[in-house]
Motif scaffolding. Structure first.
Motif, mmCIF file in Angstrom:
data_model
loop_
_atom_site.group_PDB
_atom_site.id
_atom_site.type_symbol
_atom_site.label_atom_id
_atom_site.label_comp_id
_atom_site.label_asym_id
_atom_site.label_seq_id
_atom_site.Cartn_x
_atom_site.Cartn_y
_atom_site.Cartn_z
ATOM 1 N N VAL A 142 -11.104 5.568 3.526
ATOM 2 C CA VAL A 142 -10.309 4.329 3.451
ATOM 3 C C VAL A 142 -8.824 4.685 3.388
ATOM 4 O O VAL A 142 -8.395 5.429 2.506
ATOM 5 C CB VAL A 142 -10.689 3.484 2.204
ATOM 6 C CG1 VAL A 142 -9.815 2.232 2.113
ATOM 7 C CG2 VAL A 142 -12.165 3.111 2.230
ATOM 8 N N GLY A 173 -9.887 -2.860 8.797
ATOM 9 C CA GLY A 173 -9.556 -1.744 7.910
ATOM 10 C C GLY A 173 -9.311 -0.492 8.757
ATOM 11 O O GLY A 173 -9.968 -0.277 9.771
ATOM 12 N N GLN A 232 -7.101 -2.983 -1.718
ATOM 13 C CA GLN A 232 -6.360 -2.095 -2.598
ATOM 14 C C GLN A 232 -7.281 -1.566 -3.700
ATOM 15 O O GLN A 232 -8.030 -2.334 -4.308
ATOM 16 C CB GLN A 232 -5.168 -2.815 -3.236
ATOM 17 C CG GLN A 232 -3.852 -2.619 -2.492
ATOM 18 C CD GLN A 232 -3.895 -3.105 -1.073
ATOM 19 O OE1 GLN A 232 -4.431 -4.159 -0.794
ATOM 20 N NE2 GLN A 232 -3.339 -2.333 -0.155
ATOM 21 N N GLY A 233 -7.213 -0.266 -3.924
ATOM 22 C CA GLY A 233 -8.068 0.360 -4.937
ATOM 23 C C GLY A 233 -9.281 1.038 -4.325
ATOM 24 O O GLY A 233 -9.931 1.858 -4.962
ATOM 25 N N TYR A 270 3.178 3.245 -4.522
ATOM 26 C CA TYR A 270 2.987 4.592 -5.043
ATOM 27 C C TYR A 270 4.314 5.330 -5.190
ATOM 28 O O TYR A 270 4.336 6.489 -5.543
ATOM 29 C CB TYR A 270 2.049 5.382 -4.125
ATOM 30 C CG TYR A 270 0.649 4.876 -4.234
ATOM 31 C CD1 TYR A 270 0.186 3.877 -3.385
ATOM 32 C CD2 TYR A 270 -0.201 5.346 -5.230
ATOM 33 C CE1 TYR A 270 -1.082 3.385 -3.505
ATOM 34 C CE2 TYR A 270 -1.483 4.847 -5.346
ATOM 35 C CZ TYR A 270 -1.919 3.868 -4.483
ATOM 36 O OH TYR A 270 -3.183 3.381 -4.607
ATOM 37 N N CYS A 280 0.834 -1.181 0.000
ATOM 38 C CA CYS A 280 0.000 0.000 0.000
ATOM 39 C C CYS A 280 0.879 1.245 0.000
ATOM 40 O O CYS A 280 0.607 2.216 -0.659
ATOM 41 C CB CYS A 280 -0.915 -0.038 1.217
ATOM 42 S SG CYS A 280 -1.889 1.411 1.424
ATOM 43 N N PHE A 283 -5.707 2.399 5.121
ATOM 44 C CA PHE A 283 -4.774 1.274 4.946
ATOM 45 C C PHE A 283 -5.245 0.028 5.683
ATOM 46 O O PHE A 283 -6.247 0.041 6.397
ATOM 47 C CB PHE A 283 -3.345 1.649 5.393
ATOM 48 C CG PHE A 283 -3.178 1.880 6.878
ATOM 49 C CD1 PHE A 283 -2.775 0.844 7.711
ATOM 50 C CD2 PHE A 283 -3.415 3.125 7.437
ATOM 51 C CE1 PHE A 283 -2.602 1.053 9.078
ATOM 52 C CE2 PHE A 283 -3.242 3.341 8.807
ATOM 53 C CZ PHE A 283 -2.835 2.301 9.623
ATOM 54 N N SER A 326 -8.998 2.794 -1.568
ATOM 55 C CA SER A 326 -8.475 3.929 -0.813
ATOM 56 C C SER A 326 -9.144 5.231 -1.187
ATOM 57 O O SER A 326 -9.475 5.463 -2.354
ATOM 58 C CB SER A 326 -6.989 4.101 -1.092
ATOM 59 O OG SER A 326 -6.278 3.251 -0.268
ATOM 60 N N HIS A 362 -2.735 9.752 0.463
ATOM 61 C CA HIS A 362 -1.848 8.869 -0.314
ATOM 62 C C HIS A 362 -2.360 8.676 -1.738
ATOM 63 O O HIS A 362 -1.623 8.171 -2.593
ATOM 64 C CB HIS A 362 -1.573 7.550 0.419
ATOM 65 C CG HIS A 362 -2.627 6.495 0.298
ATOM 66 N ND1 HIS A 362 -3.576 6.268 1.276
ATOM 67 C CD2 HIS A 362 -2.879 5.583 -0.670
ATOM 68 C CE1 HIS A 362 -4.351 5.261 0.899
ATOM 69 N NE2 HIS A 362 -3.948 4.826 -0.275
ATOM 70 N N CYS A 403 -6.050 -7.729 3.334
ATOM 71 C CA CYS A 403 -7.453 -7.326 3.306
ATOM 72 C C CYS A 403 -8.298 -8.399 3.963
ATOM 73 O O CYS A 403 -8.113 -9.592 3.708
ATOM 74 C CB CYS A 403 -7.933 -7.133 1.876
ATOM 75 S SG CYS A 403 -6.949 -5.979 0.908
ATOM 76 N N ASP A 435 -14.139 -6.288 4.185
ATOM 77 C CA ASP A 435 -13.171 -5.193 4.326
ATOM 78 C C ASP A 435 -13.047 -4.439 3.012
ATOM 79 O O ASP A 435 -13.482 -4.912 1.961
ATOM 80 C CB ASP A 435 -11.799 -5.802 4.690
ATOM 81 C CG ASP A 435 -10.785 -4.789 5.207
ATOM 82 O OD1 ASP A 435 -11.150 -3.621 5.414
ATOM 83 O OD2 ASP A 435 -9.618 -5.192 5.394
ATOM 84 N N ALA A 436 -12.417 -3.281 3.097
ATOM 85 C CA ALA A 436 -11.962 -2.600 1.890
ATOM 86 C C ALA A 436 -10.662 -3.278 1.454
ATOM 87 O O ALA A 436 -10.114 -4.099 2.198
ATOM 88 C CB ALA A 436 -11.721 -1.127 2.193
HETATM 89 N N1 ARG Z 1 -4.040 1.555 0.799
HETATM 90 C C1 ARG Z 1 -5.033 0.851 0.064
HETATM 91 C C2 ARG Z 1 -5.290 1.533 -1.277
HETATM 92 O O1 ARG Z 1 -4.470 2.327 -1.680
HETATM 93 C C3 ARG Z 1 -6.319 0.684 0.820
HETATM 94 C C4 ARG Z 1 -6.234 -0.487 1.657
HETATM 95 C C5 ARG Z 1 -7.380 -0.678 2.520
HETATM 96 N N2 ARG Z 1 -7.131 -1.969 3.061
HETATM 97 C C6 ARG Z 1 -7.881 -2.589 3.956
HETATM 98 N N3 ARG Z 1 -7.556 -3.778 4.288
HETATM 99 N N4 ARG Z 1 -8.921 -1.986 4.475
HETATM 100 O O2 ARG Z 1 -6.203 1.224 -1.994
#
Ligand code: ARG
Length: 357
Positions: free
Chosen positions: A320, A333, A300-301, A24, A20, A322, A303, A160, A326, A297-298
């Motif tokens: 959202v 989350g 990657q993507g 970037y 995460c 980090f 955020s 981010h 997941c 959970d949320a």
């Molecule tokens: N940093 C991640 C993103 O850029 C979001 C991650 C959220 N993760 C989670 N397990 N809730 O998309």
């Protein structure tokens, strides 16, 4: 977005927080990320009468609520009192203080936080756009983050999502649940992004940013922004929240074409510090998820996207931010706690209209 328990175990550390952060291509932190920000924002509209349209209608309520909490915490010496002395708090911004209520221009005639009903008209399914405030952040044709419309000009997202990013290549799309659809919905360019000056890509504190849209979004018909928390002390602990996004549907999997949502319980920060995150969780963060079982959970993507709580209308409790992998047990989350940024938001969105209801 992971909406069932059909999750993969993380493959090594690739799906971890490290991804995460590192994917970037972060550079060492510096203070204040501003992108072509106009030198001067127009002053806050003032009306002669405190109740005139254009001023926040729940200003008095907020003030009373804050005073009540202040008195309570003075008397009890409880959690509310200690929460307001954290170093993060002092760092929020020169505008942020306990004494100030959320004062903004309520110059749009609309009701924030009201979802749209799914309707069938003449036998054709009308896109429900249940949560019309949900925004896609797109670069080229790539959807890389979510966001939330909070007034007619600004989308709130994660710092981010804008860090080290050329915002001239980024657009924001609203009212489009299916990202592969050719219907553009409402699309706007981003004239500048304002990430919180205290954002730190290592500790991930203050992971919050405002996107200024090049044209205002007309808040008519189905189009409505979300409501913000009613005061900086609104906690949301133990409430059921909804997180939505187009992110991965399982760790290491692929993103979804159509907006997904899932329900996650908000836990207390004390409970969250008892998970894998330990002291990483500070007062300006909020955690939600099933600590014992994982499963929703949320990912990657997702955020920058919204964590909303039904409170008669929908309020934006979190952004959202980090997570370790997941939907894993013991790693809920983590979200930016929006209630702690109300004054920062008010101070940086003066050239916009909030809903008057
Ligand atoms: N940093 C991640 C993103 O850029 C979001 C991650 C959220 N993760 C989670 N397990 N809730 O998309």
């Amino acid at each position: 977005m992971i909406s069932n328990s059909n999750t993969f175990l993380c493959l090594g550390y690739i799906c971890s927080l490290a991804l995460c952060v590192s994917c970037y291509g972060y550079k060492p932190p510096f203070r204040g990320y501003q992108y072509n920000k106009p030198a001067l924002l127009p002053p806050l509209q003032t009306n002669s009468s405190a109740t005139a349209p254009g001023m926040q209608s729940d200003y008095i309520e907020d003030l009373i609520e804050e005073q009540k909490q202040q008195i309570l915490s003075n008397v009890l010496g409880g959690a509310a009192a200690s929460a307001s002395t954290s170093p993060e708090e002092a760092d929020l911004s020169p505008f942020d203080s306990d004494a100030k209520a959320f004062r903004v221009n309520r110059c749009a005639s609309c009701s924030c936080g009201v979802p749209n009903a799914n309707r069938i008209v003449g036998g054709t399914q009308v896109r429900s756009n249940k949560y019309p405030w949900i925004a896609q952040m797109i670069r080229g044709s790539f959807l890389f983050c979510g966001g939330t419309l909070i007034n007619d000009r600004y989308v709130l997202t994660a710092a981010h999502c804008v860090h080290d990013m050329d915002m001239s290549a980024v657009s924001v799309r609203l009212l489009q649940l299916d990202r592969s659809s050719t219907h553009t919905g409402i699309t706007r360019a981003v004239s500048f992004a304002h990430a919180h000056a205290g954002y730190d890509p290592v500790s991930l504190v203050h992971d919050i940013a405002l996107l200024h849209l090049d044209q205002p979004v007309p808040l008519v018909q189905f189009m409505r922004p979300v409501c913000l928390p009613s005061s900086r002390l609104q906690q949301f602990d133990y409430q059921k929240a909804i997180v939505a996004g187009w992110g991965l549907s399982y760790e290491g999997g692929s993103t979804s074409s159509v907006l997904q949502e899932t329900i996650v319980p908000i836990i207390t920060n004390a409970q969250c510090r008892a998970t894998s995150y330990k002291s990483m969780i500070v007062d300006t963060m909020l955690c939600a998820g099933y600590v014992q079982t994982g499963g929703q959970d949320a990912c990657q993507g997702d955020s920058g996207g919204p964590l909303i709580v039904p409170d008669r209308i929908f309020r934006l409790a979190g952004v959202v931010s980090f997570g370790y992998g997941c939907a894993k047990p013991n790693a809920p989350g983590v979200y930016t706690r929006v209630s702690r940024y109300l004054n920062w938001i008010a101070a940086n969105t003066r050239d916009s209209c909030y809903c008057n209801k």
